[in-house]
Design an enzyme around this catalytic site. Structure first.
Site, PDB file in Angstrom:
ATOM      1  N   HIS A   1       7.218  65.485  43.368  1.00 51.24           N
ATOM      2  CA  HIS A   1       6.941  65.795  41.964  1.00 51.24           C
ATOM      3  C   HIS A   1       8.217  65.599  41.157  1.00 51.24           C
ATOM      4  O   HIS A   1       9.301  65.931  41.646  1.00 51.24           O
ATOM      5  CB  HIS A   1       6.449  67.245  41.821  1.00 51.24           C
TER       6      HIS A   1
ATOM      7  N   GLU B   1      -2.053  67.395  43.470  1.00 52.15           N
ATOM      8  CA  GLU B   1      -3.139  66.466  43.782  1.00 52.15           C
ATOM      9  C   GLU B   1      -3.741  66.700  45.160  1.00 52.15           C
ATOM     10  O   GLU B   1      -4.914  66.449  45.391  1.00 52.15           O
ATOM     11  CB  GLU B   1      -2.655  65.011  43.705  1.00 52.15           C
TER      12      GLU B   1
HETATM   13  C1  LIG Z   1       5.278  61.995  41.803  1.00 55.99           C
HETATM   14  C2  LIG Z   1       6.434  61.004  41.952  1.00 55.99           C
HETATM   15  C3  LIG Z   1       6.150  59.763  41.085  1.00 55.99           C
HETATM   16  C4  LIG Z   1       7.734  61.676  41.480  1.00 55.99           C
HETATM   17  O1  LIG Z   1       8.759  60.771  41.601  1.00 55.99           O
HETATM   18  P1  LIG Z   1      10.278  61.138  41.318  1.00 55.99           P
HETATM   19  O2  LIG Z   1      10.509  62.582  41.259  1.00 55.99           O
HETATM   20  O3  LIG Z   1      10.683  60.336  40.158  1.00 55.99           O
HETATM   21  O4  LIG Z   1      10.979  60.724  42.642  1.00 55.99           O
HETATM   22  P2  LIG Z   1      11.696  59.363  42.908  1.00 55.99           P
HETATM   23  O5  LIG Z   1      10.750  58.241  42.672  1.00 55.99           O
HETATM   24  O6  LIG Z   1      12.996  59.379  42.197  1.00 55.99           O
HETATM   25  O7  LIG Z   1      11.965  59.498  44.482  1.00 55.99           O
HETATM   26  C5  LIG Z   1      13.021  60.260  45.054  1.00 55.99           C
HETATM   27  C6  LIG Z   1      13.086  59.929  46.520  1.00 55.99           C
HETATM   28  O8  LIG Z   1      11.981  60.536  47.204  1.00 55.99           O
HETATM   29  C7  LIG Z   1      11.142  59.550  47.782  1.00 55.99           C
HETATM   30  N1  LIG Z   1       9.756  59.917  47.515  1.00 55.99           N
HETATM   31  C8  LIG Z   1       9.274  60.498  46.370  1.00 55.99           C
HETATM   32  N2  LIG Z   1       7.966  60.746  46.520  1.00 55.99           N
HETATM   33  C9  LIG Z   1       7.621  60.313  47.755  1.00 55.99           C
HETATM   34  C10 LIG Z   1       6.394  60.293  48.434  1.00 55.99           C
HETATM   35  N3  LIG Z   1       5.287  60.758  47.890  1.00 55.99           N
HETATM   36  N4  LIG Z   1       6.374  59.767  49.672  1.00 55.99           N
HETATM   37  C11 LIG Z   1       7.500  59.287  50.242  1.00 55.99           C
HETATM   38  N5  LIG Z   1       8.701  59.286  49.634  1.00 55.99           N
HETATM   39  C12 LIG Z   1       8.753  59.791  48.389  1.00 55.99           C
HETATM   40  C13 LIG Z   1      11.502  58.234  47.112  1.00 55.99           C
HETATM   41  O9  LIG Z   1      11.242  57.140  47.969  1.00 55.99           O
HETATM   42  C14 LIG Z   1      12.982  58.438  46.840  1.00 55.99           C
HETATM   43  O10 LIG Z   1      13.658  58.209  48.041  1.00 55.99           O
HETATM   44  P3  LIG Z   1      15.145  57.584  48.039  1.00 55.99           P
HETATM   45  O11 LIG Z   1      16.024  58.674  47.498  1.00 55.99           O
HETATM   46  O12 LIG Z   1      15.382  57.258  49.464  1.00 55.99           O
HETATM   47  O13 LIG Z   1      15.094  56.378  47.140  1.00 55.99           O
HETATM   48  C15 LIG Z   1       6.590  60.588  43.421  1.00 55.99           C
HETATM   49  O14 LIG Z   1       6.934  61.706  44.197  1.00 55.99           O
HETATM   50  C16 LIG Z   1       5.363  59.893  43.992  1.00 55.99           C
HETATM   51  O15 LIG Z   1       5.240  58.674  43.860  1.00 55.99           O
HETATM   52  N6  LIG Z   1       4.430  60.664  44.638  1.00 55.99           N
HETATM   53  C17 LIG Z   1       3.213  60.118  45.155  1.00 55.99           C
HETATM   54  C18 LIG Z   1       2.166  60.006  44.074  1.00 55.99           C
HETATM   55  C19 LIG Z   1       1.566  61.341  43.650  1.00 55.99           C
HETATM   56  O16 LIG Z   1       1.301  62.197  44.478  1.00 55.99           O
HETATM   57  N7  LIG Z   1       1.372  61.489  42.329  1.00 55.99           N
HETATM   58  C20 LIG Z   1       0.846  62.695  41.740  1.00 55.99           C
HETATM   59  C21 LIG Z   1       1.898  63.377  40.905  1.00 55.99           C
HETATM   60  S1  LIG Z   1       1.418  64.979  40.357  1.00 55.99           S
END
Ligand SMILES: CC(C)(COP(=O)(O)OP(=O)(O)OC[C@H]1O[C@@H](n2cnc3c(N)ncnc32)[C@H](O)[C@@H]1OP(=O)(O)O)[C@@H](O)C(=O)NCCC(=O)NCCS
Length: 398
Positions: free
Chosen positions: A283, A336
């Site tokens: 998140h 979710e």
């Molecule tokens: C929700 C989301 C977009 C938030 O992203 P964010 O906080 O901006 O996190 P980042 O994209 O900066 O990722 C940070 C790190 O965690 C990892 N990561 C984040 N979410 C992950 C996931 N669901 N699965 C695997 N790795 C994940 C990224 O690969 C990144 O790794 P790195 O440091 O090696 O590059 C992301 O966690 C995600 O894509 N989740 C899956 C989709 C989902 O469940 N969406 C509903 C949201 S309520």
């Protein structure tokens, strides 16, 4: 170059600042609607803990809190607001009944997207009735359109789903609570109290959640002076993305695909090997457990059954593997994951998971639209760092 924390010295001063990608953590507005305290695993609607509201008050009471600024103070006030919501659904029905069959007619059932059709419906109502830019409306007129958008979303989603599947649309029953009636309009049957309650709690918990992408989108569009339907339609588009609201069906689809407890570990590791993300985890704000997923997990436990057991196992396996392969990122279960399970157990079909999210979030969007337009509106106009070829260059002639 100034730092992001410097403040402009006057209202029109222009800053040249660099902020984190995706505006992560940047405060771009002031709000009294609510907030998320990610590190504490806490979120609130106005001055109340949202999970406590979900346990103690109805969805209509929360709607009242968001739109009127306070909770109903008496049972009579609460009942009156619930009755008003019922009347709004009935009013929405007159447009839905007229427009939805036309929007769905001739479409390929396997391709027709409910959320996309909802966008078309709300855009159609706004356009046909000539909803004016809010700059030309009174605060009362803006409020009325916001309330209508909330009702239109619930009645519209149910009707679009039913027409898509060749079923008769179900008219609202104004005497029922909003959540119960939504479920009834979707399934065609008055739901059990247990199912209605589970769905209502899900809706309570997803009304608002800080400056998430769709809420920000709604405020950006509203900040231009555009009409309420444009802001709501844009917010729905933003919600549809899998990185925001479009993930619940994917999270549960993953659990379905895993199928057995033994399969969880190899399946999840394969996701990482492909470089994909685990849906339902991570998140942008929470680094501890998402309080919504804690409460929804408890509701799912209450419903019980093999699917819930499998989901719990998949969750724990995922958390262990995330800790092993992505240590220190604070990646936990997000809303979710259990949202999908609670919705399915309540009788919401999988394809309506994201549209059902819109049914509650539209209350938050419209509260935010009203706040944006009534409190010192400023058009959002950030800048981008230009990284293309150096300019100007001679324009080549042919
Ligand atoms: C929700 C989301 C977009 C938030 O992203 P964010 O906080 O901006 O996190 P980042 O994209 O900066 O990722 C940070 C790190 O965690 C990892 N990561 C984040 N979410 C992950 C996931 N669901 N699965 C695997 N790795 C994940 C990224 O690969 C990144 O790794 P790195 O440091 O090696 O590059 C992301 O966690 C995600 O894509 N989740 C899956 C989709 C989902 O469940 N969406 C509903 C949201 S309520």
């Amino acid at each position: 170059m100034a730092t992001a924390t410097e403040q402009p010295s006057s209202r029109n001063a222009v800053l040249d600042v660099e902020v984190p990608r995706g505006l992560k953590g940047v405060k771009v507005a002031q709000t009294s609607i609510g907030n998320v305290r990610g590190q504490e695993g806490f979120f609130h609607y106005r001055q109340y803990d949202a999970t406590e509201l979900a346990k103690k008050r109805t969805l209509e009471d929360i709607w009242h809190l968001m739109h009127e600024g306070e909770l109903p103070k008496t049972q009579a006030e609460s009942d009156a607001y619930r009755a008003q919501a019922g009347q709004l659904r009935l009013a929405a029905w007159t447009q839905v009944e007229q427009l939805v069959p036309g929007l769905v007619a001739g479409a390929d059932k396997d391709k027709l997207d409910v959320l996309g059709t909802l966008r078309a419906l709300i855009a159609a109502v706004g356009a046909r009735e000539g909803w004016k830019p809010w700059l030309d409306l009174s605060a009362e007129e803006i409020k009325e359109q916001c309330s209508r958008a909330v009702a239109l979303t619930a009645v519209g989603v149910a009707a679009i789903y039913r027409v898509k599947h060749g079923k008769d649309m179900v008219a609202p029953d104004a005497s029922l609570p909003h959540a119960t009636d939504y479920l009834r309009m979707v399934t065609g049957e008055v739901p059990s109290a247990e199912k209605a309650d589970a769905l209502e709690k899900y809706l309570d918990l997803t009304v608002d959640h800080g400056f998430n992408a769709s809420t920000f989108t709604a405020r950006v569009v509203a900040s231009t002076g555009a009409d309420v339907s444009s802001a709501v339609v844009a917010a729905i588009g933003s919600l549809s993305g899998p990185l925001h609201g479009g993930a619940p069906s994917r999270a549960l689809a993953m659990v379905d695909e895993i199928g057995t407890k033994e399969n969880a570990d190899p399946f999840i590791r394969a996701i990482f090997e492909r470089g994909d993300r685990l849906m339902g985890f991570g998140h942008p704000v929470y680094t501890t457990m998402d309080p919504r997923s804690i409460m929804l997990g408890e509701i799912a436990d209450g419903i019980g059954g093999e699917q819930v057991e499998l989901a719990r196992h998949v969750e724990q396996t995922s958390l262990d593997i995330l800790e092993e392969l992505k240590p220190g990122r604070g990646l936990k279960t997000n809303v979710e994951f259990y949202a999908a399970l609670v919705m399915r157990s309540s009788g919401i079909p999988d394809e309506l998971f994201t549209p059902t999210f819109a049914v509650s979030r539209v209350i938050g969007w419209t509260a935010n639209i009203r706040e944006q337009v009534t409190e010192d509106n400023r058009i959002f106009r950030p800048s981008a760092q230009y990284v293309g070829p150096e300019a100007p260059q001679d324009v080549p002639t042919l």
